[in-house]
Motif scaffolding. Structure first.
Motif, PDB file in Angstrom:
ATOM      1  N   THR A   1       0.845  -1.194   0.000  1.00  0.00           N
ATOM      2  CA  THR A   1       0.000   0.000   0.000  1.00  0.00           C
ATOM      3  C   THR A   1       0.883   1.248   0.000  1.00  0.00           C
ATOM      4  OG1 THR A   1      -0.034   0.051   2.413  1.00  0.00           O
ATOM      5  CG2 THR A   1      -1.787  -1.192   1.310  1.00  0.00           C
ATOM      6  N   MET A   2       0.272   2.397  -0.299  1.00  0.00           N
ATOM      7  CA  MET A   2       1.025   3.644  -0.314  1.00  0.00           C
ATOM      8  C   MET A   2       1.566   3.984   1.066  1.00  0.00           C
ATOM      9  SD  MET A   2       1.356   4.600  -3.335  1.00  0.00           S
ATOM     10  CE  MET A   2       2.122   6.184  -2.967  1.00  0.00           C
ATOM     11  N   GLN A   3       0.840   3.600   2.108  1.00  0.00           N
ATOM     12  CA  GLN A   3       1.324   3.858   3.474  1.00  0.00           C
ATOM     13  C   GLN A   3       2.660   3.165   3.702  1.00  0.00           C
ATOM     14  OE1 GLN A   3      -1.118   2.272   6.601  1.00  0.00           O
ATOM     15  NE2 GLN A   3       0.004   3.329   8.224  1.00  0.00           N
ATOM     16  N   ILE A   4       2.761   1.923   3.265  1.00  0.00           N
ATOM     17  CA  ILE A   4       4.015   1.177   3.427  1.00  0.00           C
ATOM     18  C   ILE A   4       5.120   1.810   2.581  1.00  0.00           C
ATOM     19  CG2 ILE A   4       5.153  -1.038   3.034  1.00  0.00           C
ATOM     20  CD1 ILE A   4       3.226  -1.097   5.351  1.00  0.00           C
ATOM     21  N   LEU A   5       4.788   2.189   1.365  1.00  0.00           N
ATOM     22  CA  LEU A   5       5.800   2.709   0.448  1.00  0.00           C
ATOM     23  C   LEU A   5       6.324   4.079   0.863  1.00  0.00           C
ATOM     24  CD1 LEU A   5       4.183   1.703  -2.957  1.00  0.00           C
ATOM     25  CD2 LEU A   5       6.166   0.634  -1.886  1.00  0.00           C
ATOM     26  N   THR A   6       5.477   4.906   1.444  1.00  0.00           N
ATOM     27  CA  THR A   6       5.860   6.295   1.702  1.00  0.00           C
ATOM     28  C   THR A   6       6.387   6.556   3.111  1.00  0.00           C
ATOM     29  OG1 THR A   6       3.546   6.820   2.240  1.00  0.00           O
ATOM     30  CG2 THR A   6       4.267   7.182  -0.032  1.00  0.00           C
TER      31      THR A   6
ATOM     32  N   LYS B   1      12.908   0.914  -5.079  1.00  0.00           N
ATOM     33  CA  LYS B   1      13.701   1.699  -4.139  1.00  0.00           C
ATOM     34  C   LYS B   1      12.874   2.113  -2.923  1.00  0.00           C
ATOM     35  CE  LYS B   1      17.023   3.631  -7.419  1.00  0.00           C
ATOM     36  NZ  LYS B   1      17.515   4.866  -8.074  1.00  0.00           N
ATOM     37  N   MET B   2      11.563   2.208  -3.092  1.00  0.00           N
ATOM     38  CA  MET B   2      10.706   2.611  -1.981  1.00  0.00           C
ATOM     39  C   MET B   2      10.707   1.583  -0.860  1.00  0.00           C
ATOM     40  SD  MET B   2       7.446   4.487  -3.834  1.00  0.00           S
ATOM     41  CE  MET B   2       7.201   3.255  -5.109  1.00  0.00           C
ATOM     42  N   ILE B   3      11.098   0.357  -1.171  1.00  0.00           N
ATOM     43  CA  ILE B   3      11.279  -0.674  -0.151  1.00  0.00           C
ATOM     44  C   ILE B   3      12.767  -0.901   0.104  1.00  0.00           C
ATOM     45  CG2 ILE B   3      11.051  -3.143   0.352  1.00  0.00           C
ATOM     46  CD1 ILE B   3       8.472  -1.723   0.799  1.00  0.00           C
ATOM     47  N   GLY B   4      13.511  -1.114  -0.957  1.00  0.00           N
ATOM     48  CA  GLY B   4      14.924  -1.482  -0.839  1.00  0.00           C
ATOM     49  C   GLY B   4      15.801  -0.460  -0.152  1.00  0.00           C
ATOM     50  N   GLN B   5      15.413   0.831  -0.208  1.00  0.00           N
ATOM     51  CA  GLN B   5      16.231   1.866   0.411  1.00  0.00           C
ATOM     52  C   GLN B   5      15.719   2.319   1.772  1.00  0.00           C
ATOM     53  OE1 GLN B   5      16.851   5.052  -2.432  1.00  0.00           O
ATOM     54  NE2 GLN B   5      18.230   3.809  -3.672  1.00  0.00           N
TER      55      GLN B   5
ATOM     56  N   ILE C   1       7.265 -12.297  15.910  1.00  0.00           N
ATOM     57  CA  ILE C   1       6.684 -12.221  14.565  1.00  0.00           C
ATOM     58  C   ILE C   1       7.657 -11.543  13.601  1.00  0.00           C
ATOM     59  CG2 ILE C   1       4.744 -11.371  13.202  1.00  0.00           C
ATOM     60  CD1 ILE C   1       3.198 -11.256  15.952  1.00  0.00           C
ATOM     61  N   ARG C   2       8.255 -10.448  14.061  1.00  0.00           N
ATOM     62  CA  ARG C   2       9.191  -9.728  13.209  1.00  0.00           C
ATOM     63  C   ARG C   2      10.379 -10.607  12.825  1.00  0.00           C
ATOM     64  NH1 ARG C   2      12.393  -5.922  16.451  1.00  0.00           N
ATOM     65  NH2 ARG C   2      13.753  -7.736  16.472  1.00  0.00           N
ATOM     66  N   GLU C   3      10.929 -11.328  13.792  1.00  0.00           N
ATOM     67  CA  GLU C   3      12.069 -12.211  13.510  1.00  0.00           C
ATOM     68  C   GLU C   3      11.685 -13.325  12.542  1.00  0.00           C
ATOM     69  OE1 GLU C   3      13.449 -13.496  17.300  1.00  0.00           O
ATOM     70  OE2 GLU C   3      14.065 -11.473  17.924  1.00  0.00           O
ATOM     71  N   LYS C   4      10.490 -13.843  12.675  1.00  0.00           N
ATOM     72  CA  LYS C   4       9.999 -14.872  11.761  1.00  0.00           C
ATOM     73  C   LYS C   4       9.961 -14.333  10.335  1.00  0.00           C
ATOM     74  CE  LYS C   4       7.605 -18.483  10.219  1.00  0.00           C
ATOM     75  NZ  LYS C   4       8.173 -19.856  10.073  1.00  0.00           N
ATOM     76  N   MET C   5       9.477 -13.111  10.154  1.00  0.00           N
ATOM     77  CA  MET C   5       9.380 -12.522   8.832  1.00  0.00           C
ATOM     78  C   MET C   5      10.752 -12.152   8.269  1.00  0.00           C
ATOM     79  SD  MET C   5       5.878 -10.252   9.116  1.00  0.00           S
ATOM     80  CE  MET C   5       5.773 -10.056   7.327  1.00  0.00           C
ATOM     81  N   GLU C   6      11.657 -11.780   9.142  1.00  0.00           N
ATOM     82  CA  GLU C   6      13.010 -11.465   8.687  1.00  0.00           C
ATOM     83  C   GLU C   6      13.720 -12.715   8.174  1.00  0.00           C
ATOM     84  OE1 GLU C   6      14.962  -9.545  11.909  1.00  0.00           O
ATOM     85  OE2 GLU C   6      13.845  -7.663  11.693  1.00  0.00           O
ATOM     86  N   LYS C   7      13.514 -13.844   8.834  1.00  0.00           N
ATOM     87  CA  LYS C   7      14.152 -15.088   8.414  1.00  0.00           C
ATOM     88  C   LYS C   7      13.622 -15.570   7.066  1.00  0.00           C
ATOM     89  CE  LYS C   7      15.322 -16.827  13.020  1.00  0.00           C
ATOM     90  NZ  LYS C   7      15.071 -17.878  14.048  1.00  0.00           N
ATOM     91  N   SER C   8      12.418 -15.134   6.711  1.00  0.00           N
ATOM     92  CA  SER C   8      11.824 -15.516   5.422  1.00  0.00           C
ATOM     93  C   SER C   8      11.578 -14.269   4.577  1.00  0.00           C
ATOM     94  CB  SER C   8      10.506 -16.264   5.648  1.00  0.00           C
ATOM     95  OG  SER C   8      10.705 -17.433   6.400  1.00  0.00           O
ATOM     96  N   ALA C   9      12.544 -13.355   4.617  1.00  0.00           N
ATOM     97  CA  ALA C   9      12.373 -12.060   3.949  1.00  0.00           C
ATOM     98  C   ALA C   9      12.138 -12.197   2.448  1.00  0.00           C
ATOM     99  CB  ALA C   9      13.597 -11.182   4.200  1.00  0.00           C
ATOM    100  N   LYS C  10      12.789 -13.181   1.821  1.00  0.00           N
ATOM    101  CA  LYS C  10      12.609 -13.335   0.372  1.00  0.00           C
ATOM    102  C   LYS C  10      11.205 -13.813   0.025  1.00  0.00           C
ATOM    103  CE  LYS C  10      16.371 -15.808  -0.428  1.00  0.00           C
ATOM    104  NZ  LYS C  10      17.408 -16.540  -1.210  1.00  0.00           N
ATOM    105  N   THR C  11      10.501 -14.334   0.999  1.00  0.00           N
ATOM    106  CA  THR C  11       9.100 -14.721   0.800  1.00  0.00           C
ATOM    107  C   THR C  11       8.176 -13.538   1.022  1.00  0.00           C
ATOM    108  OG1 THR C  11       9.457 -17.027   1.436  1.00  0.00           O
ATOM    109  CG2 THR C  11       7.223 -16.171   1.641  1.00  0.00           C
ATOM    110  N   TYR C  12       8.340 -12.867   2.147  1.00  0.00           N
ATOM    111  CA  TYR C  12       7.405 -11.803   2.503  1.00  0.00           C
ATOM    112  C   TYR C  12       7.644 -10.501   1.754  1.00  0.00           C
ATOM    113  CZ  TYR C  12       6.064 -15.075   6.111  1.00  0.00           C
ATOM    114  OH  TYR C  12       5.625 -16.208   6.769  1.00  0.00           O
ATOM    115  N   TYR C  13       8.841 -10.328   1.207  1.00  0.00           N
ATOM    116  CA  TYR C  13       9.135  -9.146   0.397  1.00  0.00           C
ATOM    117  C   TYR C  13       9.280  -9.515  -1.086  1.00  0.00           C
ATOM    118  CZ  TYR C  13      10.059  -6.345   4.584  1.00  0.00           C
ATOM    119  OH  TYR C  13       9.943  -5.661   5.764  1.00  0.00           O
ATOM    120  N   ALA C  14       8.825 -10.698  -1.450  1.00  0.00           N
ATOM    121  CA  ALA C  14       9.092 -11.247  -2.774  1.00  0.00           C
ATOM    122  C   ALA C  14       8.723 -10.310  -3.915  1.00  0.00           C
ATOM    123  CB  ALA C  14       8.354 -12.581  -2.940  1.00  0.00           C
TER     124      ALA C  14
END
Length: 309
Positions: free
Chosen positions: A241-246, A290-294, A271-284
């Motif tokens: 969503t735009m909220q996440i991106l901005t 750049k709005m996420i990667g940076q 929960i956060r650590e779980k999502m970090e360990k599977s970052a390539k899934t949840y951020y796929a």
């Protein structure tokens, strides 16, 4: 629709091809579209190798190779209006997971370390070279209309094409996938995060309440919520969503972790650590933008290294 036919080109960059197939999902509405559109170039329909002058250009896929870059530039030069069609074109898509690794690591894994590889040869001039990064198309060319989705739903495709043909503004909404989900949030005493294969979730209660990570609350609705409506947690395929991106310090894992921790007995950090360990899934689907990667909170290489220790 307009009496004068609108000339349309489409190009297929680095993606699975599903976005081009999605256009056919217009079904009977396709006939209405074809009354007003003349398809000149389309990889799955025509044998046109060049780039004719066109009114609308649909570009699917991310920029991953030198060929992708050249094709995107050609489309921009020949098309009056460019649509970034699908999540790969808009955000970089699931190819963005490659950013967690170097170009050399990827080539070595595919051609030298894969169990099915029978040669030590890495292709040279015979194929287009990989770019250093996976990027959305708007980092190479100007984009006039964004239509995310994996693939975009037929409803939004028809609406976008109809608006462009008729010269009207497309209807843009900022609703999340949750807006179309009929599950109810409720406070529970669930104490552990569950993987999707663990148990069967109730069909009337929010996945977060049941301990399943669902990205519906942080994902733009370009799908009409079919997954949560059929017992599958949202994977975020239409992009954030735009909220996440901005918001610079808020991202997918922080938003989901906060909501889920309030609905269950599971701690925010767990929960956060779980999502970090599977970052390539949840951020796929959005890792390459750049709005996420940076974001200062996005540390995918660090998370992967820690999960492998």
């Amino acid at each position: 629709m307009s009496e004068k036919k609108v000339r349309l080109n489409s190009e297929w960059l680095c993606d699975c091809g599903g976005c081009h197939v999605a256009i056919v999902d217009l079904h009977e509405k396709m006939l209405r579209v074809m009354e007003s559109i003349e398809i000149q170039k389309c990889p799955v329909l025509t044998d046109e190798k060049g780039y004719p002058e066109a009114d609308i250009g649909i570009v699917t896929g991310a920029i991953r190779t030198e060929h992708d870059r050249k094709a995107a530039i050609e489309m921009r030069e020949k098309c009056e209006t460019i649509i970034a069609f699908g999540t790969c074109a808009v955000y970089g898509g699931f190819h963005g997971a490659g950013l967690a690794h170097s170009r050399e690591e990827i080539l070595n894994h595919v051609y030298r370390k894969s169990p099915t590889t029978k040669t030590d040869l890495i292709p040279g001039n015979s194929i287009s070279s990989l770019e250093k990064m996976v990027i959305p198309i708007d980092e190479v060319i100007d984009v006039d209309l964004y239509l995310p989705g994996c693939p975009p739903h037929a409803r939004f495709i028809f609406e976008a094409l109809s608006s462009l043909v008729n010269g009207t503004e497309p209807r843009v909404v900022q609703e999340t996938v949750c807006a179309g989900c009929n599950r109810e949030m409720e406070k529970s005493e669930v104490t552990a995060v569950r993987d999707s294969h663990e148990g069967i979730a109730r069909d009337d209660v929010c996945f977060l309440s049941q301990g399943y990570i669902c990205l519906g609350s942080v994902t733009l609705d370009r799908c009409l919520s079919p997954c949560p409506s059929h017992g599958i947690p949202c994977t975020g395929c239409a992009g954030p969503t735009m909220q996440i991106l901005t918001e610079p310090t808020r991202d997918i894992r922080t938003e989901v972790s906060e909501r889920m921790s309030k609905l269950t007995a599971i701690s925010y950090d767990t929960i956060r650590e779980k999502m970090e360990k599977s970052a390539k899934t949840y951020y796929a689907y959005a890792m390459a933008t750049k709005m996420i990667g940076q974001k200062p909170t996005f540390l995918v290489r660090k998370w992967i290294a820690e999960s492998e220790e």
